[in-house]
Design a protein around this motif. Sequence first.
Motif, PDB file in Angstrom:
ATOM      1  N   GLY A  88      22.025   4.617   5.079  1.00  0.00           N
ATOM      2  CA  GLY A  88      20.965   5.595   4.907  1.00  0.00           C
ATOM      3  C   GLY A  88      19.702   5.023   4.309  1.00  0.00           C
ATOM      4  O   GLY A  88      18.633   5.638   4.387  1.00  0.00           O
ATOM      5  N   LYS A  89      19.793   3.843   3.719  1.00  0.00           N
ATOM      6  CA  LYS A  89      18.630   3.220   3.090  1.00  0.00           C
ATOM      7  C   LYS A  89      17.975   2.155   3.966  1.00  0.00           C
ATOM      8  O   LYS A  89      16.967   1.572   3.576  1.00  0.00           O
ATOM      9  CB  LYS A  89      19.038   2.610   1.750  1.00  0.00           C
ATOM     10  N   THR A  90      18.559   1.905   5.158  1.00  0.00           N
ATOM     11  CA  THR A  90      18.049   0.831   6.013  1.00  0.00           C
ATOM     12  C   THR A  90      16.574   0.994   6.324  1.00  0.00           C
ATOM     13  O   THR A  90      15.798   0.030   6.252  1.00  0.00           O
ATOM     14  CB  THR A  90      18.858   0.760   7.322  1.00  0.00           C
ATOM     15  N   ALA A  91      16.165   2.209   6.693  1.00  0.00           N
ATOM     16  CA  ALA A  91      14.775   2.437   7.102  1.00  0.00           C
ATOM     17  C   ALA A  91      13.880   2.852   5.952  1.00  0.00           C
ATOM     18  O   ALA A  91      12.689   3.096   6.157  1.00  0.00           O
ATOM     19  CB  ALA A  91      14.731   3.508   8.196  1.00  0.00           C
ATOM     20  N   ILE A  92      14.442   2.929   4.743  1.00  0.00           N
ATOM     21  CA  ILE A  92      13.679   3.420   3.593  1.00  0.00           C
ATOM     22  C   ILE A  92      13.205   2.288   2.693  1.00  0.00           C
ATOM     23  O   ILE A  92      12.062   2.287   2.212  1.00  0.00           O
ATOM     24  CB  ILE A  92      14.529   4.423   2.779  1.00  0.00           C
ATOM     25  N   LEU A  93      14.073   1.315   2.467  1.00  0.00           N
ATOM     26  CA  LEU A  93      13.762   0.248   1.522  1.00  0.00           C
ATOM     27  C   LEU A  93      12.780  -0.761   2.091  1.00  0.00           C
ATOM     28  O   LEU A  93      12.709  -0.969   3.309  1.00  0.00           O
ATOM     29  CB  LEU A  93      15.052  -0.457   1.104  1.00  0.00           C
ATOM     30  N   GLU A  94      12.060  -1.400   1.220  1.00  0.00           N
ATOM     31  CA  GLU A  94      11.162  -2.482   1.613  1.00  0.00           C
ATOM     32  C   GLU A  94      11.981  -3.728   1.953  1.00  0.00           C
ATOM     33  O   GLU A  94      13.116  -3.883   1.479  1.00  0.00           O
ATOM     34  CB  GLU A  94      10.189  -2.797   0.470  1.00  0.00           C
ATOM     35  N   PRO A  95      11.426  -4.641   2.766  1.00  0.00           N
ATOM     36  CA  PRO A  95      12.178  -5.840   3.147  1.00  0.00           C
ATOM     37  C   PRO A  95      12.734  -6.618   1.967  1.00  0.00           C
ATOM     38  O   PRO A  95      13.870  -7.077   1.996  1.00  0.00           O
ATOM     39  CB  PRO A  95      11.141  -6.661   3.923  1.00  0.00           C
ATOM     40  N   GLU A  96      11.929  -6.750   0.909  1.00  0.00           N
ATOM     41  CA  GLU A  96      12.399  -7.532  -0.235  1.00  0.00           C
ATOM     42  C   GLU A  96      13.557  -6.844  -0.958  1.00  0.00           C
ATOM     43  O   GLU A  96      14.332  -7.497  -1.669  1.00  0.00           O
ATOM     44  CB  GLU A  96      11.261  -7.795  -1.220  1.00  0.00           C
ATOM     45  N   GLU A  97      13.694  -5.515  -0.784  1.00  0.00           N
ATOM     46  CA  GLU A  97      14.825  -4.806  -1.383  1.00  0.00           C
ATOM     47  C   GLU A  97      16.099  -4.976  -0.562  1.00  0.00           C
ATOM     48  O   GLU A  97      17.204  -4.877  -1.098  1.00  0.00           O
ATOM     49  CB  GLU A  97      14.487  -3.328  -1.527  1.00  0.00           C
ATOM     50  N   LEU A  98      15.948  -5.208   0.743  1.00  0.00           N
ATOM     51  CA  LEU A  98      17.099  -5.406   1.618  1.00  0.00           C
ATOM     52  C   LEU A  98      17.569  -6.851   1.644  1.00  0.00           C
ATOM     53  O   LEU A  98      18.734  -7.135   1.908  1.00  0.00           O
ATOM     54  CB  LEU A  98      16.747  -4.974   3.044  1.00  0.00           C
ATOM     55  N   ASP A  99      16.654  -7.782   1.371  1.00  0.00           N
ATOM     56  CA  ASP A  99      16.979  -9.210   1.482  1.00  0.00           C
ATOM     57  C   ASP A  99      18.003  -9.645   0.453  1.00  0.00           C
ATOM     58  O   ASP A  99      17.849  -9.401  -0.747  1.00  0.00           O
ATOM     59  CB  ASP A  99      15.722 -10.067   1.242  1.00  0.00           C
ATOM     60  N   ASP A 100      19.035 -10.337   0.912  1.00  0.00           N
ATOM     61  CA  ASP A 100      19.878 -11.103   0.017  1.00  0.00           C
ATOM     62  C   ASP A 100      19.267 -12.504  -0.097  1.00  0.00           C
ATOM     63  O   ASP A 100      18.372 -12.878   0.673  1.00  0.00           O
ATOM     64  CB  ASP A 100      21.300 -11.186   0.568  1.00  0.00           C
ATOM     65  N   LYS A 101      19.759 -13.311  -1.022  1.00  0.00           N
ATOM     66  CA  LYS A 101      19.256 -14.671  -1.164  1.00  0.00           C
ATOM     67  C   LYS A 101      20.076 -15.659  -0.354  1.00  0.00           C
ATOM     68  O   LYS A 101      20.153 -16.844  -0.675  1.00  0.00           O
ATOM     69  CB  LYS A 101      19.220 -15.072  -2.641  1.00  0.00           C
TER      70      LYS A 101
END
Length: 563
Positions: A88-101
């Motif tokens: 549900g958060k895929t289209a809501i969060l900014e790229p840097e919030e979705l990125d793992d390291k």
Amino acid sequence: MAATPQNPAAPRRKVSRHRGEGQWAVGHFTPLNGNEQFKKDDDGLNVRTRIETIYSKRGFDSIDPNDLRGRMRWWGLYTQRKPGIDGGKTAILEPEELDDKFFMLRVRIDGGRLTTEQLQVIGEISQEFARGSADITDRQNIQLHWIRIEDVPEIWNRLEAVGLSTTEACGDTPRTILGSPVAGIAEDEIIDGTPAIDEIHRRFIGDKAFSNLPRKFKTAISGSPLLDVAHEINDIAFVGVHHPEHGPGFDLWVGGGLSTNPKIGQRLGAWVPLDEVADAWEGVISIFRDYGYRRLRTRARLKFLVADWGIEKFRQILEDEYLERKLVDGPAPAEPVARWRDHVGVHRQKDGRFYVGFAPRVGRVDGTTLTKIAEVAAAHGSGRLRTTVEQKMIVLDVAEDQVASLVEGLEALDLRVKPSSFRRGTMACTGIEYCKLAIVETKARGASLIDELERRIPEFDEPVTINVNGCPNACARIQVADIGLKGQLVLDDQGNQVEGFQVHLGGALGLEAGFGRKVRGLKVTSDELPDYVERVLKRFQAEREDGERFATWAARASEEALS
């Protein structure tokens, strides 16, 4: 050639004052979105030096954002999804919030061709650097996960030492070239496309003349009568045909692609001899580079240009402006000779030896399994393997007296040479486990669906494809599956939002290629999926006419029968 940013003084058409569609060939060189800007600022191929000299030494936090989410794709690297973020958060969060390291790393395998040594190295890299992860994709690549930026230079060194690379495995580039996995060995082959794949790779992959395209560019080349590379949904495809006057060659197709606006490729009506395939390919990709739409990413694939121009204009531009000669008119491919196009099973080669195709579960393997496959193949006299566009793998060049033992060795690894229709026909994309675009889980769901269907309908033996996708982007080709499952959030019986799928029914590839039917309001939760698929397949069994394919039945069945 047409105008480029490096040669803006020679446009083909009068320069327009408005922004238009961002087509270079009509003078629209101003970047119109962020992707076009970072590509103009620096070619994606240049990021390798920064990875080797800066980022791998200073770590993830040192990576420039335009490199991290842009140019690094030119070398097969995508940031993977941070664990624990629901769909549900895929289209809501900014790229840097979705990125793992950590990164997904895609190993480029043109034509699906591997040696046992190469597969051994990929398996070892998986075990040492990727937590054992490995997926065989439906574009003949192998993808690894959990890659640290600090380890990338060493991984490249090991891959390149055995003739592999990640060059332009992702990005707005010419992606991996699909090829028949039995090219050069099949008894029924019309023509071997391998020399054309090699020539295209030699001349153009890693060439900065084609490293800034409007979007990705997908190629397929096959001389198999099975039509075994999904040519209908590639930007460009060369399909083996016999010309009545000129002999074996290729029928040229352009403008295929799926995602949220799917289109079946169209025939140019042109016959191309083997030694001219690379030139024709250069002409088509040059049209895409020069005339392709760069204003909106959603309209930047070649299929939109082909749809707007029409096939006659496209061929005329190709002949007059790029090839500077007329193409030879040619015939369409013949009807495919078999329902399955994956080469699974034991088959005789034209040299008298055999190739053996086998099915993992939805392309999911691991590093240990890859090394064991290489060892089993080598122990039975094979030095060559192939991946397929159906997430399968093939061992080549097996002597007749080694076949039974090889099959036994593969089956011991849970790699089925005689799989059920469900294992053979089910594919799944990466899904929410690693993909930042995904909404639902796919790999484990697809694997459990196979188990359930094998238990519930063990007698079912009809060819049927079940493609499971985690989002609308159709990496698993949902629109052209018998049963295509597009991941989304749905409501369960209690009104709770849960993982589920929109259902597409009756899609197909082949000369009757078409997209699946969507029944109004038909969605299933992930938990309901085995019940739903079982129900539909049993109705198909009960209602089908003699010899009728699932896709044909689904096209005529009532909505009630499909629900």
